[in-house]
Design a protein around this motif. Structure first.
Motif, PDB file in Angstrom:
ATOM      1  N   UNK A 214       0.748  -1.309   0.058  1.00 61.92           N
ATOM      2  CA  UNK A 214      -0.087   0.054  -0.076  1.00 61.92           C
ATOM      3  C   UNK A 214       1.041   1.339   0.135  1.00 61.92           C
ATOM      4  N   UNK A 215       1.580   1.714  -1.197  1.00 63.80           N
ATOM      5  CA  UNK A 215       2.508   2.705  -1.275  1.00 63.80           C
ATOM      6  C   UNK A 215       2.156   4.038  -0.617  1.00 63.80           C
ATOM      7  N   UNK A 216       0.734   4.264  -0.739  1.00 66.83           N
ATOM      8  CA  UNK A 216       0.337   5.653  -0.366  1.00 66.83           C
ATOM      9  C   UNK A 216       0.473   5.678   1.231  1.00 66.83           C
ATOM     10  N   UNK A 217       0.328   4.782   1.881  1.00 59.92           N
ATOM     11  CA  UNK A 217       0.573   4.782   3.376  1.00 59.92           C
ATOM     12  C   UNK A 217       2.076   4.536   3.581  1.00 59.92           C
ATOM     13  N   UNK A 218       2.991   4.274   2.803  1.00 62.46           N
ATOM     14  CA  UNK A 218       4.346   4.081   3.132  1.00 62.46           C
ATOM     15  C   UNK A 218       5.174   5.512   3.183  1.00 62.46           C
ATOM     16  N   UNK A 219       4.557   6.544   4.129  1.00 61.35           N
ATOM     17  CA  UNK A 219       5.144   7.741   4.329  1.00 61.35           C
ATOM     18  C   UNK A 219       5.583   7.880   5.740  1.00 61.35           C
ATOM     19  N   UNK A 220       6.899   8.830   6.197  1.00 60.95           N
ATOM     20  CA  UNK A 220       7.121   8.866   7.425  1.00 60.95           C
ATOM     21  C   UNK A 220       6.456   9.971   8.138  1.00 60.95           C
ATOM     22  N   UNK A 356     -12.452   7.920   5.771  1.00 58.40           N
ATOM     23  CA  UNK A 356     -12.319   7.205   4.595  1.00 58.40           C
ATOM     24  C   UNK A 356     -11.033   7.568   3.633  1.00 58.40           C
ATOM     25  N   UNK A 357     -10.690   8.662   3.719  1.00 56.86           N
ATOM     26  CA  UNK A 357      -9.604   9.155   2.705  1.00 56.86           C
ATOM     27  C   UNK A 357      -8.319   8.650   3.099  1.00 56.86           C
ATOM     28  N   UNK A 358      -8.113   8.143   4.210  1.00 58.21           N
ATOM     29  CA  UNK A 358      -6.935   7.524   4.724  1.00 58.21           C
ATOM     30  C   UNK A 358      -7.034   6.092   4.338  1.00 58.21           C
ATOM     31  N   UNK A 359      -8.081   5.342   4.602  1.00 58.36           N
ATOM     32  CA  UNK A 359      -8.190   3.992   4.553  1.00 58.36           C
ATOM     33  C   UNK A 359      -8.174   3.694   2.969  1.00 58.36           C
ATOM     34  N   UNK A 360      -9.310   4.096   2.527  1.00 59.87           N
ATOM     35  CA  UNK A 360      -9.608   3.426   1.019  1.00 59.87           C
ATOM     36  C   UNK A 360      -8.708   3.741  -0.282  1.00 59.87           C
ATOM     37  N   UNK A 361      -8.034   4.761  -0.224  1.00 59.43           N
ATOM     38  CA  UNK A 361      -6.925   4.773  -1.395  1.00 59.43           C
ATOM     39  C   UNK A 361      -6.119   3.910  -1.429  1.00 59.43           C
ATOM     40  N   UNK A 362      -5.653   3.264  -0.338  1.00 61.23           N
ATOM     41  CA  UNK A 362      -4.865   2.241  -0.048  1.00 61.23           C
ATOM     42  C   UNK A 362      -5.064   1.054  -0.700  1.00 61.23           C
ATOM     43  N   UNK A 363      -6.419   0.628  -0.837  1.00 54.74           N
ATOM     44  CA  UNK A 363      -6.724  -0.434  -1.558  1.00 54.74           C
ATOM     45  C   UNK A 363      -7.230  -0.371  -2.964  1.00 54.74           C
TER      46      UNK A 363
END
Length: 418
Positions: A214-220, A356-363
């Motif tokens: 889930x690269x959109x979550x892989x942020x420091x 929703x804007x944090x969870x859903x885009x990762x999928x």
């Protein structure tokens, strides 16, 4: 009037004030929340678990829009939001006992009440998302597995819940006897609770941050962004709760300085949260070479495949900026109504940003490139509303005896005590 007794008497006092003494308006609110919560529980138990309880062939999580592609939906989305609200509950305690603000001491207990209600909401949302609660028992023999972020999350959430329950009971115990909180309690409580407040939201961010597909979550910046916006929405909800308490609880008054100083925290936190958002936009659309990350960002910011996500994220940016601008205007921050307006806008903005804007885009798209848009079903929405009603009900039941004790200590049962 000074009252005596041990902690058992304090627990009886809390139960009596929460359930047995109240105005018709209080009981109407209580009954309304109870009915909504009961309906949500009914939907979860009897509709979502229809094969077990109703003997139907269809039921379980299949009645939701959750799937192997999108395993986290509205339940986990609001889980993230309420963890932040719980974390920010410690802010009043820090202002009161670290910085020695006398006016914040009068309302610090409400932050602890808010933390308890928020964590109960969080744990209920997790239970709902698991599907069958017995599945959670499988994890218990493995605790503590320090290599598992889920175990860390369970540890910090339950510990933080216990800390704030203790904080509420101890505060009520001393205040109802018109005694100040002893330093031997305050010092260790703040030393332990403050790191846990930051820790619960940091660990929550680490759970998704560690998922490599889930690269959109892989942020420091994910964990700091979680914490920053939490310290905007949590205090904003506290201010709204304080205003309602002033209006409906006789003898309870809040100095205007509490509203104004808390607004500064809200505005500062919004600025930091917006800065982190713009930093991520810059990195994604200017520099990233990860095609999947850019595709997920396009889902988020442009609404590809899931239009409501773009509406929510731009609502966060627009309302966040509006709240900052309004918050620095003297006409607004010098009036209680203006501060409450900024607080309401902030809550809406952070709900848009941190659900929703944090969870859903990762999928979307999935790790294999498939596209399965997620829209919560009426069942999911109904259950989520029921869980929120349960959390607000806990807030109502604990806030009343806590603030009654504050009135006894600081306002001598109704008259202002300077």
């Amino acid at each position: 009037m000074t009252r005596s007794g041990g902690f058992l008497d304090t627990i009886k006092y809390v139960i009596r004030e929460a359930l047995l003494t109240g105005s018709p308006r209080y009981y109407m609110a209580f009954l309304g929340l109870l009915l909504v919560a009961a309906y949500g529980i009914y939907l979860w138990i009897f509709v979502q678990h229809a094969p077990i309880f109703l003997g139907k062939d269809e039921g379980g999580l299949i009645l939701t829009n959750l799937s192997d592609t999108v395993p986290w939906g509205i339940y986990i989305s609001f889980f993230v939001f309420w963890v932040g609200v719980a974390a920010a509950g410690i802010m009043f305690g820090i202002a009161a006992y670290v910085f020695g603000d006398k006016e914040f001491k009068k309302v610090a207990v409400l932050g602890e009440v808010q933390a308890v209600a928020a964590i109960i909401t969080v744990l209920t949302l997790i239970m709902v998302d698991v599907g069958r609660p017995f599945r959670a028992l499988i994890l218990l023999p493995q605790l503590p597995n320090l290599k598992s972020m889920l175990d860390w999350d369970f540890i910090v959430l339950t510990t933080y819940l216990a800390l704030n329950l203790i904080g509420v009971l101890v505060t009520v115990h001393y205040y109802r006897q018109d005694k100040p909180l002893p330093k031997k309690f305050i010092v260790p409580f703040i030393i332990i609770a403050a790191p846990f407040a930051i820790g619960i939201h940091t660990v929550t961010a680490f759970i998704s941050q560690a998922l490599t597909a889930r690269p959109i979550w892989n942020s420091p910046l994910l964990a700091p962004r979680y914490v920053a916006t939490a310290f905007a929405s949590g205090p904003a909800i506290l201010l709204i709760a304080l205003y309602l308490a002033e209006r409906y609880i006789d003898g309870f008054k809040v100095d205007f300085s509490v509203y104004k100083k808390t607004l500064y925290v809200i505005v500062g936190s919004l600025i930091v949260g917006l800065y982190f958002t713009f930093s991520e936009i810059h990195e994604i659309f200017w520099y990233t070479t990860e095609s999947m990350k850019k595709a997920q960002a396009e889902v988020l910011f442009f609404g590809y495949h899931v239009p409501y996500l773009a509406i929510l994220v731009w609502l966060w940016i627009g309302l966040g900026i509006a709240a900052v601008i309004l918050g620095i205007l003297p006409r607004v921050h010098n009036t209680k109504r203006g501060i409450l307006l900024v607080s309401a806008i902030t809550v809406i903005a952070v709900v848009a940003e941190k659900t929703m804007t944090i969870i859903i885009p990762g999928y979307i798209p999935g790790s294999l490139g498939e596209i399965r848009p997620y829209y919560p079903t009426p069942l999911e929405i109904g259950i989520t509303i029921g869980v929120h009603a349960l959390g607000i009900l806990v807030y109502l039941l604990l806030a009343r005896p806590a603030l009654k004790a504050v009135i006894t200590h600081y306002y001598k049962g109704g008259s202002v005590h300077h």
